[in-house]
Every structure is written in C-alpha cells, then in structure tokens.
Motif scaffolding. Structure first.
Motif, PDB file in Angstrom:
ATOM      1  N   UNK A 100      10.857   1.070 -15.716  1.00 19.58           N
ATOM      2  CA  UNK A 100       9.267   1.574 -16.009  1.00 19.58           C
ATOM      3  C   UNK A 100       9.064   1.718 -14.675  1.00 19.58           C
ATOM      4  N   UNK A 101       7.986   2.521 -14.605  1.00 17.95           N
ATOM      5  CA  UNK A 101       7.001   2.532 -13.260  1.00 17.95           C
ATOM      6  C   UNK A 101       6.343   1.336 -13.370  1.00 17.95           C
ATOM      7  N   UNK A 102       6.046   0.889 -12.083  1.00 16.97           N
ATOM      8  CA  UNK A 102       5.119  -0.361 -11.963  1.00 16.97           C
ATOM      9  C   UNK A 102       3.467  -0.094 -12.414  1.00 16.97           C
ATOM     10  N   UNK A 103       2.865  -0.901 -13.098  1.00 15.03           N
ATOM     11  CA  UNK A 103       1.475  -0.656 -13.781  1.00 15.03           C
ATOM     12  C   UNK A 103       0.638  -0.474 -12.498  1.00 15.03           C
ATOM     13  N   UNK A 104      -0.434   0.280 -12.604  1.00 12.35           N
ATOM     14  CA  UNK A 104      -1.450   0.386 -11.463  1.00 12.35           C
ATOM     15  C   UNK A 104      -2.121  -0.859 -10.944  1.00 12.35           C
ATOM     16  N   UNK A 105      -2.219  -1.798 -11.956  1.00 18.35           N
ATOM     17  CA  UNK A 105      -2.953  -2.976 -11.541  1.00 18.35           C
ATOM     18  C   UNK A 105      -2.198  -3.964 -10.785  1.00 18.35           C
ATOM     19  N   UNK A 106      -0.812  -3.902 -11.301  1.00 15.37           N
ATOM     20  CA  UNK A 106       0.437  -4.574 -10.603  1.00 15.37           C
ATOM     21  C   UNK A 106       0.369  -4.244  -9.139  1.00 15.37           C
ATOM     22  N   UNK A 107       0.530  -2.990  -8.973  1.00 16.37           N
ATOM     23  CA  UNK A 107       0.528  -2.163  -7.707  1.00 16.37           C
ATOM     24  C   UNK A 107      -0.328  -2.577  -6.920  1.00 16.37           C
ATOM     25  N   UNK A 108      -1.600  -2.672  -7.404  1.00 18.24           N
ATOM     26  CA  UNK A 108      -2.879  -2.794  -6.505  1.00 18.24           C
ATOM     27  C   UNK A 108      -2.862  -4.386  -6.137  1.00 18.24           C
ATOM     28  N   UNK A 109      -2.517  -5.055  -7.019  1.00 17.20           N
ATOM     29  CA  UNK A 109      -2.463  -6.788  -6.505  1.00 17.20           C
ATOM     30  C   UNK A 109      -1.308  -7.050  -5.450  1.00 17.20           C
ATOM     31  N   UNK A 110      -0.079  -6.360  -5.782  1.00 14.26           N
ATOM     32  CA  UNK A 110       0.758  -6.578  -4.607  1.00 14.26           C
ATOM     33  C   UNK A 110       0.347  -6.302  -3.254  1.00 14.26           C
ATOM     34  N   UNK A 111      -0.281  -4.891  -3.140  1.00 20.58           N
ATOM     35  CA  UNK A 111      -0.662  -4.442  -2.032  1.00 20.58           C
ATOM     36  C   UNK A 111      -1.929  -5.136  -1.425  1.00 20.58           C
ATOM     37  N   UNK A 112      -2.591  -5.789  -2.401  1.00 21.75           N
ATOM     38  CA  UNK A 112      -3.776  -6.716  -2.004  1.00 21.75           C
ATOM     39  C   UNK A 112      -3.316  -8.051  -1.333  1.00 21.75           C
ATOM     40  N   UNK A 113      -2.261  -8.489  -1.970  1.00 22.67           N
ATOM     41  CA  UNK A 113      -1.641  -9.700  -1.467  1.00 22.67           C
ATOM     42  C   UNK A 113      -0.980  -9.550  -0.318  1.00 22.67           C
ATOM     43  N   UNK A 114      -0.359  -8.191   0.004  1.00 18.84           N
ATOM     44  CA  UNK A 114       0.188  -7.998   1.301  1.00 18.84           C
ATOM     45  C   UNK A 114      -0.619  -7.843   2.262  1.00 18.84           C
ATOM     46  N   UNK A 115      -1.497  -7.230   2.159  1.00 18.53           N
ATOM     47  CA  UNK A 115      -2.884  -6.954   3.208  1.00 18.53           C
ATOM     48  C   UNK A 115      -3.349  -8.559   3.498  1.00 18.53           C
ATOM     49  N   UNK A 116      -3.566  -9.122   2.515  1.00 15.82           N
ATOM     50  CA  UNK A 116      -4.192 -10.317   2.766  1.00 15.82           C
ATOM     51  C   UNK A 116      -3.507 -11.186   3.692  1.00 15.82           C
ATOM     52  N   UNK A 117      -2.012 -11.315   3.308  1.00 12.61           N
ATOM     53  CA  UNK A 117      -1.039 -12.250   4.102  1.00 12.61           C
ATOM     54  C   UNK A 117      -1.010 -11.591   5.523  1.00 12.61           C
ATOM     55  N   UNK A 118      -0.915 -10.156   5.611  1.00 11.29           N
ATOM     56  CA  UNK A 118      -0.740  -9.689   6.954  1.00 11.29           C
ATOM     57  C   UNK A 118      -1.823 -10.000   7.964  1.00 11.29           C
TER      58      UNK A 118
END
Length: 217
Positions: A100-118
């Motif tokens: 599958x392609x990744x759901x938009x909400x999951x992609x947004x959560x992953x990117x938000x997590x990465x931004x916060x951690x960085x």
C-alpha cells in the motif's frame, strides 16, 4: 522446539534480563541481554517463509545485526551505527512485501515526530557544541522514520506494530540520554525493543498465512 515454547522462553528470558540481572558485571549483563535476541532469531528461523523468501532472510539478518548492536551500544557511536545498519536492513525487508501507499495521516504523524525530535534532541546537542552527535542523531531519525514509513506500506500489522515499538524504544533511549532522565527508562526501552524484534520475527509467519489464505480463495 515449538514456536509456542520458544515464545514463552523469549518472554521469560527477557523479563529475567530486564528486572533481575544487575548492571555489574557488565559482561554478565551483556550475555543475558543477548539471550532473548538469540531466541528471537531462532524463532524467526523456524517460521514458514512468505513470498518472497528474501523477506525472511532480511528479517533474520536485521535481527542478527540488532543483536550485535545490543552488545556494542556500550560504545555508543559504534552501537548507534550498527543499529542504523539494522534499520536499513529492515527497510529493504519491508520493501519486499510492500502493498500500500502510506496513509496521509500516518505520513503527517511520522514527519511531525521527526521534526519534534530533531528540534528537541539535535537542537539541544547543537547548543552544547556536540556537532558530531547532531549529525548522527539527525541521520538516525531519518532512517528510523524511513523504516516506519516502509513498515506501514506492508499492510502487515505485526511489522507495523513492531516498527512503532522500535521507534518508541529509540525515542525513550535518546530522550533519557540527551535530554532528561525518564523513570523506568531501562524497562520501557527493553520491553518495547524486545517486543519490536519479536513482532518482526512473527511477521514472517503472518505474511505466509495471508499469502496462503489469498491463494486458497
């Protein structure tokens, strides 16, 4: 040894290591730390392979590399690099069963997590002048996000939950090491870490089962 007995043994040895083995001597601590991973590798090796068989091979390779990293993490940078390689191997494994392609909400959560951690961890290290660690942390965050991204694309619930647990484990470890002490950090890290590795190993059987059921239909 049957899969059920192996799974129970993994749980018992994991609990013994986490809650009963003292920090010293370090050699004994490392030995008991590696035993659950050895058992998880054995568990993965007895699972019926899915299609393609390279998925099983890559998962076992990833487990083995992560087991090496478990011992090498006492030399932090070396252990970090080894875990990084393990994540990359898992990425290649998940690509083998991508559905599958990744759901938009999951992609947004992953990117938000990465931004916060960085911002939080790498930013803190930057202010302390730890520039080498900043690069290492940013690279590591990028790789674990990619691992989680590809796990979500498999549609395999065991791979997905395992990836989430792995990200959680790494996050607790990093926050505790670089930002603030977390109560029960060792138990939180190791329970989620062993859980992630076990679920990755079980995803081999899950993929086999779903493929077989689809063929029967």
């Amino acid at each position: 040894m049957s899969s059920k007995i192996l799974a129970i043994t993994i749980a018992i040895m994991g609990i013994i290591y986490i809650f009963l083995i003292p920090h010293d001597p370090v050699g004994i601590k490392i030995m008991f730390k590696l035993i659950p991973m050895l058992l998880i590798i054995l568990f993965a090796s007895v699972q019926p392979p899915g299609l393609p068989k390279s998925y099983k091979t890559l998962i076992i390779l990833g487990l083995f590399i992560c087991m090496l990293a478990d011992g090498l993490i006492y030399w932090f940078i070396i252990g970090l690099i080894t875990f990084l390689i393990g994540h990359i191997v898992y990425i290649f494994a998940f690509r083998r069963i991508k559905k599958n392609t990744i759901p938009k909400w999951a992609a947004a959560l992953l990117l938000l997590y990465g931004l916060i951690m960085i911002i939080w961890i790498a930013g803190t290290l930057w202010t302390e002048g730890e520039f080498v660690l900043v690069v290492a942390v940013v690279l590591y965050i990028g790789v674990i996000l990619t691992m989680g991204w590809h796990a979500l694309q498999t549609g395999n619930r065991f791979a997905i939950i395992g990836a989430i647990l792995f990200i959680f484990s790494d996050s607790i470890l990093a926050i505790n090491k670089f930002i603030v002490a977390i109560p029960y950090e060792h138990a939180l890290v190791m329970l989620s870490y062993y859980g992630a590795q076990f679920l990755f190993s079980y995803s081999i059987f899950s993929h086999y089962s779903s493929t077989r059921n689809n063929l029967l239909k």
